[in-house]
Design a protein around this motif. Sequence first.
Motif, mmCIF file in Angstrom:
data_model
loop_
_atom_site.group_PDB
_atom_site.id
_atom_site.type_symbol
_atom_site.label_atom_id
_atom_site.label_comp_id
_atom_site.label_asym_id
_atom_site.label_seq_id
_atom_site.Cartn_x
_atom_site.Cartn_y
_atom_site.Cartn_z
ATOM 1 N N THR A 12 0.867 -1.179 0.000
ATOM 2 C CA THR A 12 0.000 0.000 0.000
ATOM 3 C C THR A 12 0.902 1.227 0.000
ATOM 4 O O THR A 12 2.094 1.136 0.332
ATOM 5 N N PRO A 13 0.370 2.383 -0.358
ATOM 6 C CA PRO A 13 1.200 3.600 -0.332
ATOM 7 C C PRO A 13 1.799 3.886 1.047
ATOM 8 O O PRO A 13 2.946 4.325 1.143
ATOM 9 N N GLU A 14 1.065 3.579 2.104
ATOM 10 C CA GLU A 14 1.597 3.795 3.457
ATOM 11 C C GLU A 14 2.765 2.861 3.738
ATOM 12 O O GLU A 14 3.786 3.272 4.293
ATOM 13 N N GLN A 16 4.683 1.504 1.538
ATOM 14 C CA GLN A 16 5.802 1.897 0.695
ATOM 15 C C GLN A 16 6.547 3.091 1.289
ATOM 16 O O GLN A 16 7.777 3.133 1.246
ATOM 17 N N LYS A 17 5.823 4.049 1.875
ATOM 18 C CA LYS A 17 6.475 5.197 2.512
ATOM 19 C C LYS A 17 7.333 4.746 3.689
ATOM 20 O O LYS A 17 8.455 5.223 3.865
ATOM 21 N N GLN A 20 10.429 2.960 2.278
ATOM 22 C CA GLN A 20 11.393 3.909 1.731
ATOM 23 C C GLN A 20 12.079 4.705 2.829
ATOM 24 O O GLN A 20 13.272 5.019 2.734
#
Length: 53
Positions: A12-14, A16-17, A20
């Motif tokens: 999910t974008p969360e 992935q953040k 990273q």
Amino acid sequence: MNDIDQDKAPMTPEEQKVYQARQKHRAIIMAGLLLSMVVLFYFITIVKIGSGS
């Protein structure tokens, strides 16, 4: 790809953040360690050259 990669759902974008951010933190730590080693080797070389003459 192998079977393991196909079974995983994409991040999910969360997630992935967070991933990273961890990568960036790890890269900064590695850069600091590398810089410390370079400085240490530099000073060791200066001491060896200075005591050799």
